[in-house]
Design an enzyme around this catalytic site. Structure first.
Site, PDB file in Angstrom:
ATOM      1  N   VAL A 204      -6.035  18.750   9.746  1.00  0.00           N
ATOM      2  CA  VAL A 204      -5.086  17.823   8.826  1.00  0.00           C
ATOM      3  C   VAL A 204      -6.389  18.181   7.392  1.00  0.00           C
ATOM      4  CG1 VAL A 204      -5.653  15.264   7.821  1.00  0.00           C
ATOM      5  CG2 VAL A 204      -4.728  15.988  10.524  1.00  0.00           C
TER       6      VAL A 204
ATOM      7  N   ASN B  25     -12.734   5.048   2.855  1.00  0.00           N
ATOM      8  CA  ASN B  25     -13.988   4.536   1.904  1.00  0.00           C
ATOM      9  C   ASN B  25     -15.250   3.913   2.292  1.00  0.00           C
ATOM     10  OD1 ASN B  25     -11.474   4.933   0.087  1.00  0.00           O
ATOM     11  ND2 ASN B  25     -10.824   3.568   1.118  1.00  0.00           N
TER      12      ASN B  25
ATOM     13  N   SER C 238      -6.843   6.106  -0.594  1.00  0.00           N
ATOM     14  CA  SER C 238      -5.796   6.388  -0.224  1.00  0.00           C
ATOM     15  C   SER C 238      -4.910   6.602  -2.167  1.00  0.00           C
ATOM     16  CB  SER C 238      -5.529   4.741   0.326  1.00  0.00           C
ATOM     17  OG  SER C 238      -6.072   4.115   1.259  1.00  0.00           O
TER      18      SER C 238
ATOM     19  N   HIS D 231       1.038  -0.837   0.237  1.00  0.00           N
ATOM     20  CA  HIS D 231       0.293   0.011   0.401  1.00  0.00           C
ATOM     21  C   HIS D 231       0.827   1.183  -0.014  1.00  0.00           C
ATOM     22  CE1 HIS D 231      -2.405   2.981   1.729  1.00  0.00           C
ATOM     23  NE2 HIS D 231      -3.423   2.330   1.419  1.00  0.00           N
TER      24      HIS D 231
END
Length: 632
Positions: free
Chosen positions: A263, A244, A319, A153
């Site tokens: 963030v 997700n 992601s 990932h």
């Protein structure tokens, strides 16, 4: 004053191309018969390139020259000299959606920006990735390199940001960033609060500029939030996948850490800018970015999903969207040095492509992130760094009334409307930009600039003369010694002085024999000495010598600078120094230096004409001669 006019002419001579006042030019390929080509070369100059197999030449022409050539030689064929790029590095179609292809971001590549991917690690042996370093905070690290990726990932995320331009594989949005791997997730893609928080702490301690977090959890994790707040407070740009979890209507399915105010939360869109069906939604959403079937790097030993064991694969999700945003911020970070994470965030929000409901919404936030080469929606300070020099320009000044730029309590001196400059040695410097915005609100924004040079061991900003040395260093007038020192108090010789003057005046420094019997072509200063002699700047001694290794006195310095720059002065004004008399050859030169403010003497009544100059005092005089902003 004459000094200002001469300075402007000097700057134009030294730093601008010879055709600066002419039209812009471009290169073209001209195809014609041999006879016409000879006539074209005679009228339009020497070709940059001539071809042998066909009658073809490459010429640099302005638009008016191009039109004249076509008119005089109507049968000649004029073609643009197009730029080709290698086709070996695949550019993801998703980059076009956010205006971040290499062509669109050029010349910026993220150079000098430190980006960390906090994830499952990064494949350190992947040929398309160059990992500068990292750390493993996971419970189980990789066997050889601790922060290597044994899940896949993190490597996929890293490739979107920083895959190399190496004529192979793919290219990332910001291929020249300094890429770091923070392996906080194990070989199953899981990590604990402590492991992830420790990874963020490592990023703070290693002064990471941009941190990508393509991770998620459904609950508020206060220890992680506190560490991210500290990172943001210290200037880090933090980008996270929104999650997700899908959702519809007014639901809030956003995950943490994307929901934290420190963030930047990123949702995923398809290639038509519609929402990727599983992308989370909620009021914390800040940007959307491509996240469907994104092709990127992957550990070759794990690449068994597409029947192509080549180290690349497609993945879908937020992601994949997050690193698109991190890559764009890396480009902005390079392009706009000194701007805070808060300001860069504001600029990105102002230039996003609005999607869905007009304005910010729960599905797309401000819209799809877009790289814009020229940002016109907000006022900001553009800093340009040239070695020891920093120049500042206010962009979009119509949006900022009463602008000022300060370092501490001291206001920087202006070099023109909405322009400032300063000269420093190696170090970190903070500035405050204040203005009143279009709504009448007073604002103040911080800029943090890091200089890596000049890095002399014996000259720091604690020395009052340091800005003068940095100015000369920035403009390639002076340098230090191989041991990393400047030796500011070392006496300067006549040869060294001529090298500095020669560089400042753009004299021909090519080594050659001179009219002086003690200066041959073997002397490094010979070219400048002969050029200065030819221009009447110096004459040498009656015995036909120049004495290149003799120290320069303060009187000689005044003569040399006055003969070079020819400053105006009042000969009738009273000489303030008791040790300078009218029968001295340097009398008028010292008058000029004093009246111009270049020197105030050793003290109020003494000039010290016979005292030898050292490297720092000569640097002060020469720098002040060229740049009035350096006056105390």
């Amino acid at each position: 004053m004459k000094r200002v006019g001469l300075l402007a002419l000097l700057v134009a001579f030294l730093f601008l191309p010879s055709h600066i006042f002419a039209e812009e030019t471009d290169t073209y390929l001209i195809h014609a018969n041999e006879t016409e080509l000879e006539a074209i070369k005679e009228q339009f100059g020497t070709p940059a390139e001539e071809f042998e197999e066909i009658p073809l030449v490459e010429l640099e022409l302005s638009e008016s020259e191009k039109a004249a050539l076509q008119k005089r030689f109507s049968s000649a064929e004029i073609y643009p000299n197009r730029q080709y790029e290698t086709a070996a590095d695949l550019v993801s179609p998703s980059f076009s959606m956010i205006k971040s292809t290499p062509k669109q971001t050029s010349p910026y590549t993220g150079k000098g920006v430190k980006v960390a991917v906090l994830d499952t690690g990064i494949d350190t042996e992947h040929p398309d990735l160059k990992v500068a370093g990292g750390v493993c905070t996971a419970a189980v690290c990789a066997s050889k390199v601790p922060y290597d990726d044994n899940f896949g990932h993190g490597t996929h995320v890293a490739g979107i940001i920083a895959a190399q331009k190496n004529d192979s594989g793919i290219i990332g949005i910001a291929p020249n960033v300094q890429l770091y791997a923070i392996k906080a997730m194990n070989n199953r893609g899981a990590g604990s609060t402590a492991q992830i928080t420790k990874g963020v702490e490592w990023a703070i301690q290693n002064k990471i500029d941009i941190l990508n977090l393509s991770i998620s959890i459904s609950v508020n994790d206060r220890p992680l939030e506190l560490m991210l707040q500290e990172a943001y407070k210290q200037g880090m740009i933090i980008v996270s996948a929104a999650g997700n979890e899908g959702g519809s209507g007014q639901m809030d399915t956003m995950t943490y850490p994307a929901k934290y105010s420190s963030v930047i939360a990123v949702g995923a869109v398809n290639n038509d800018f519609s929402r990727e069906q599983n992308s989370s939604i909620g009021p914390s959403m800040e940007f959307a970015a491509p996240g469907t079937e994104i092709f990127s790097t992957y550990p070759k030993e794990l690449d068994e999903w597409d029947n192509k064991i080549d180290g690349y694969r497609n993945l879908t999700g937020t992601s994949m969207a997050a690193p698109h945003v991190a890559g764009v911020f890396a480009i902005y970070k390079e392009q706009y040095p000194g701007l805070s994470n808060v300001k860069l965030r504001e600029m990105a929000q102002a230039t996003a492509k609005d999607l869905g409901t007009p304005g910010r919404d729960n599905v797309f936030g401000f819209g799809a992130i877009q790289y814009e080469k020229e940002i016109k929606a907000v006022p900001f300070i553009q800093a340009a760094i040239k070695k020891g020099g920093i120049s500042f320009t206010l962009k979009n000044p119509e949006l900022a009334a009463s602008p000022s730029l300060k370092e501490g309590d001291a206001e920087l001196k202006s070099t023109g409307t909405n322009k400032w400059e300063t000269y420093k040695t190696k170090g970190n410097y903070s500035f405050a930009f204040s203005y009143t915005d279009a709504k009448g609100v007073k604002k103040s924004e911080n800029l943090s600039i890091t200089l890596t040079e000049p890095a002399f061991k014996d000259v720091t900003m604690s020395s009052w003369f340091a800005p003068h040395i940095s100015y000369l260093y920035s403009n390639d007038r002076i340098s230090g010694y191989t041991d990393g020192t400047f030796k500011p108090r070392k006496e300067i010789t006549r040869a060294e002085a001529l090298i500095l003057i020669g560089r400042a005046q753009g004299l021909d420094g090519k080594a050659r024999n001179t009219v002086f019997k003690d200066v041959s072509a073997n002397n490094a200063a010979s070219g400048y000495i002969q050029s200065a002699y030819d221009k009447g700047i110096l004459s040498g001694f009656p015995d036909g010598t120049f004495r290149p290794y003799q120290s320069v006195t303060r009187a000689e310095m005044a003569l040399l600078i006055q003969k070079t720059y020819q400053f105006d002065f009042d000969p009738a004004a009273k000489m303030p120094f008791t040790d300078v008399h009218e029968n001295m050859a340097s009398y008028e030169a010292i008058q000029a230096m004093t009246q111009q403010g270049i020197t105030l003497g050793v003290n109020e009544t003494t000039f010290g004409p016979s005292l030898n100059m050292n490297r720092y005092s000569f640097s002060v005089f020469l720098a002040r001669t060229e740049n009035p902003l350096l006056f105390k």
